[in-house]
Design an enzyme around this catalytic site. Structure first.
Site, mmCIF file in Angstrom:
data_model
loop_
_atom_site.group_PDB
_atom_site.id
_atom_site.type_symbol
_atom_site.label_atom_id
_atom_site.label_comp_id
_atom_site.label_asym_id
_atom_site.label_seq_id
_atom_site.Cartn_x
_atom_site.Cartn_y
_atom_site.Cartn_z
ATOM 1 N N GLY A 33 36.212 36.667 9.712
ATOM 2 C CA GLY A 33 37.057 35.668 9.047
ATOM 3 C C GLY A 33 36.496 34.262 9.129
ATOM 4 N N ASP A 35 36.350 32.310 11.637
ATOM 5 C CA ASP A 35 35.567 32.151 12.870
ATOM 6 C C ASP A 35 34.090 32.483 12.587
ATOM 7 O OD1 ASP A 35 34.972 31.847 15.558
ATOM 8 O OD2 ASP A 35 35.970 33.694 16.211
ATOM 9 N N SER A 118 46.042 32.700 12.140
ATOM 10 C CA SER A 118 46.707 33.995 12.411
ATOM 11 C C SER A 118 47.077 34.797 11.166
ATOM 12 C CB SER A 118 47.989 33.826 13.265
ATOM 13 O OG SER A 118 47.679 33.678 14.619
ATOM 14 N N THR A 119 46.863 34.245 9.959
ATOM 15 C CA THR A 119 47.380 34.956 8.768
ATOM 16 C C THR A 119 46.368 35.912 8.143
ATOM 17 O OG1 THR A 119 46.715 33.243 7.198
ATOM 18 C CG2 THR A 119 48.894 33.010 8.217
ATOM 19 N N GLY A 120 45.182 36.037 8.728
ATOM 20 C CA GLY A 120 44.191 36.986 8.221
ATOM 21 C C GLY A 120 44.220 38.239 9.080
HETATM 22 N N1 AR6 Z 1 37.558 28.689 5.068
HETATM 23 C C1 AR6 Z 1 38.900 28.593 5.130
HETATM 24 N N2 AR6 Z 1 39.710 29.622 5.386
HETATM 25 C C2 AR6 Z 1 39.121 30.835 5.582
HETATM 26 C C3 AR6 Z 1 37.726 31.023 5.549
HETATM 27 C C4 AR6 Z 1 36.922 29.884 5.285
HETATM 28 N N3 AR6 Z 1 35.600 29.953 5.232
HETATM 29 N N4 AR6 Z 1 37.476 32.347 5.798
HETATM 30 C C5 AR6 Z 1 38.662 32.959 5.968
HETATM 31 N N5 AR6 Z 1 39.667 32.049 5.825
HETATM 32 P P1 AR6 Z 1 41.236 34.922 9.963
HETATM 33 P P2 AR6 Z 1 43.165 35.067 12.204
HETATM 34 C C6 AR6 Z 1 41.124 32.233 5.938
HETATM 35 O O1 AR6 Z 1 41.246 36.398 9.814
HETATM 36 O O2 AR6 Z 1 44.137 35.820 11.366
HETATM 37 C C7 AR6 Z 1 38.405 36.491 13.860
HETATM 38 O O3 AR6 Z 1 37.664 37.673 14.007
HETATM 39 C C8 AR6 Z 1 41.711 33.597 5.762
HETATM 40 O O4 AR6 Z 1 41.802 33.926 4.381
HETATM 41 O O5 AR6 Z 1 39.940 34.214 9.887
HETATM 42 O O6 AR6 Z 1 43.669 33.916 13.034
HETATM 43 C C9 AR6 Z 1 38.615 35.765 15.180
HETATM 44 O O7 AR6 Z 1 37.497 35.888 16.022
HETATM 45 C C10 AR6 Z 1 43.078 33.396 6.390
HETATM 46 O O8 AR6 Z 1 43.946 32.725 5.469
HETATM 47 O O9 AR6 Z 1 41.911 34.460 11.375
HETATM 48 C C11 AR6 Z 1 39.818 36.479 15.728
HETATM 49 O O10 AR6 Z 1 39.452 37.685 16.369
HETATM 50 C C12 AR6 Z 1 42.793 32.420 7.541
HETATM 51 O O11 AR6 Z 1 41.497 31.879 7.271
HETATM 52 C C13 AR6 Z 1 40.647 36.794 14.502
HETATM 53 O O12 AR6 Z 1 39.709 36.851 13.414
HETATM 54 C C14 AR6 Z 1 42.794 33.048 8.915
HETATM 55 O O13 AR6 Z 1 42.230 34.351 8.856
HETATM 56 C C15 AR6 Z 1 41.644 35.706 14.199
HETATM 57 O O14 AR6 Z 1 42.469 36.134 13.147
#
Ligand code: AR6
Length: 168
Positions: A33, A35, A118-120
């Site tokens: 994601g 991160d 947290s929404t991914g």
């Molecule tokens: N720019 C902005 N937003 C983004 C990008 C980007 N480049 N890429 C994804 N998003 P997530 P979580 C959005 O899954 O749910 C990781 O493995 C995405 O569409 O990135 O907090 C960490 O190491 C969504 O709306 O984070 C943790 O293990 C938002 O970012 C876990 O994922 C968050 O999605 C955290 O999960």
């Protein structure tokens, strides 16, 4: 001065702000994601610094440099995994926004950008998360030197949610 709160759509790694916030996991050693995108764009020095930081509990936040990013710093925060809503998920998500902002204030930063924490992969419902994000940020920026907060939405649906909440 009142901080400006804006919703934008795009890739958070491209934003030129004092700090972008990373939706990390408690190891701070990278993942998928946003991160993964932040670590790829910042380069391997970010992982080296994160190793030295040594992790972060859910709801807390840690500051590092931004390395090859246009943002000077990264604030890493760890959102809750959604487990149905009865495990303090809302409180922990609010803490992510408040603690990230508090850290920005402590370090004299003026502008920051948040992803939809947290929404991914962590599965938090997007509309409830947006309500919490906007309410927490509105409260936490009051009487601080924060000038601008961007809610960086990856999807059009998230952008519409935030635009409605921010009356844009
Ligand atoms: N720019 C902005 N937003 C983004 C990008 C980007 N480049 N890429 C994804 N998003 P997530 P979580 C959005 O899954 O749910 C990781 O493995 C995405 O569409 O990135 O907090 C960490 O190491 C969504 O709306 O984070 C943790 O293990 C938002 O970012 C876990 O994922 C968050 O999605 C955290 O999960």
């Amino acid at each position: 001065m009142t901080a400006q709160l804006l919703a934008v759509r795009g890739d958070i790694t491209r934003l030129e702000v004092d700090a972008i916030v990373n939706a990390a996991n408690s190891s701070l050693l990278g993942g998928g994601g946003v991160d993964g995108a932040i670590h790829r764009a910042a380069g391997p020095e970010l992982l080296d610094e994160c190793r030295r930081v040594g992790g972060c509990p859910t709801g807390e936040a840690r500051l590092t440099a931004g390395y090859r990013l246009p943002a000077r710093h990264v604030i890493h925060t760890v959102g809750p995994v959604w487990r149905g809503g009865a495990h303090r998920e809302e409180e922990l998500l609010a803490a992510c926004y408040c603690n990230s902002l508090a850290l920005a204030v402590q370090h004299g930063l003026h502008s920051l950008a948040f992803p939809c924490i947290s929404t991914g992969i962590y599965g938090f419902p997007t509309d409830a998360a947006a309500d919490i994000a906007v309410a927490s940020v509105r409260g936490a920026v009051r009487d601080t030197a924060i000038e601008q907060v961007l809610f960086c939405c990856f999807s059009e649906a998230d952008l519409l949610l935030y635009r409605r909440l921010l009356d844009l």
